[in-house]
Design a protein around this motif. Structure first.
Motif, PDB file in Angstrom:
ATOM      1  N   HIS A  12       0.871  -1.174   0.000  1.00  0.00           N
ATOM      2  CA  HIS A  12       0.000   0.000   0.000  1.00  0.00           C
ATOM      3  C   HIS A  12       0.899   1.212   0.000  1.00  0.00           C
ATOM      4  N   ARG A  13       0.401   2.263  -0.621  1.00  0.00           N
ATOM      5  CA  ARG A  13       1.272   3.391  -0.835  1.00  0.00           C
ATOM      6  C   ARG A  13       0.546   4.699  -0.605  1.00  0.00           C
ATOM      7  N   ALA A  25       0.080   5.540   3.700  1.00  0.00           N
ATOM      8  CA  ALA A  25       0.577   4.175   3.866  1.00  0.00           C
ATOM      9  C   ALA A  25       0.518   3.739   5.327  1.00  0.00           C
ATOM     10  N   GLU A  26       0.860   4.630   6.246  1.00  0.00           N
ATOM     11  CA  GLU A  26       0.795   4.300   7.683  1.00  0.00           C
ATOM     12  C   GLU A  26      -0.643   4.050   8.121  1.00  0.00           C
ATOM     13  N   LYS A  29      -1.793   0.738   6.699  1.00  0.00           N
ATOM     14  CA  LYS A  29      -1.149  -0.370   7.409  1.00  0.00           C
ATOM     15  C   LYS A  29      -1.873  -0.673   8.715  1.00  0.00           C
ATOM     16  N   GLU A  44       5.083  -1.203   2.915  1.00  0.00           N
ATOM     17  CA  GLU A  44       4.715   0.220   2.872  1.00  0.00           C
ATOM     18  C   GLU A  44       5.567   0.987   1.877  1.00  0.00           C
ATOM     19  N   SER A  46       5.742   5.061   1.448  1.00  0.00           N
ATOM     20  CA  SER A  46       5.134   6.287   1.963  1.00  0.00           C
ATOM     21  C   SER A  46       5.722   7.575   1.388  1.00  0.00           C
TER      22      SER A  46
END
Length: 148
Positions: A12-13, A25-26, A29, A44, A46
């Motif tokens: 995920h970005r 991304a955080e 997550k 990740e 980010s």
């Protein structure tokens, strides 16, 4: 009983484009971990602040490992442009839409229809920008996938 061993990674970005102090991304997550996804299966990225950077930085991550399939999940409205950008950076994806947007029939103007139109125009401008930059030689060099 036969059980196939499957391995999947979720990449995920998204950077902190909204300047909230936490990257997309955080946030993603933490949602994925709350859903029970094992942390080692979450990758990740980010740094990216837009779709072009998403494709560029993700391609760097993907090229460090060997994956059988890359599934690109995003809004149905955004899928074609995302796929074009990923292909530019040498990533062949299997596109999967996360939603489907369409105008709603109404006798009076609806804000929703204006929003969908705005989103569609944004996507088409992204295509035109890509091909204009390609003509001008402003896009970074392709990496594999159809190197033209």
């Amino acid at each position: 009983m036969y059980r196939a061993l499957l391995s999947a990674k979720l990449l995920h970005r998204g950077g902190d484009a909204s300047k909230t102090g936490e990257s997309e991304a955080e946030v993603y997550k933490s949602y994925l971990l709350d859903l029970g996804i094992i942390e080692k299966d979450v990758i990740e990225e980010s740094r990216s602040m837009n779709t072009w950077q998403n494709a560029q930085f993700t391609s760097d991550i993907i090229k460090t490992k060997s994956y059988d399939n890359i599934v690109l999940v995003t809004s149905g409205l955004h899928l074609q442009r995302s796929e074009l950008y990923f292909f530019h950076f040498g990533v062949n994806t299997i596109p999967v839409r996360a939603d489907y947007m369409e105008a709603k029939l109404s006798m009076v103007p609806l804000w929703y229809n204006f929003a969908v139109t705005d989103f569609a125009i944004h996507e088409w401008l992204g295509f035109y920008r890509y091909y204009f930059y390609k003509q001008m030689g402003w896009n970074p060099k392709r990496v594999n996938s159809g190197e033209a």
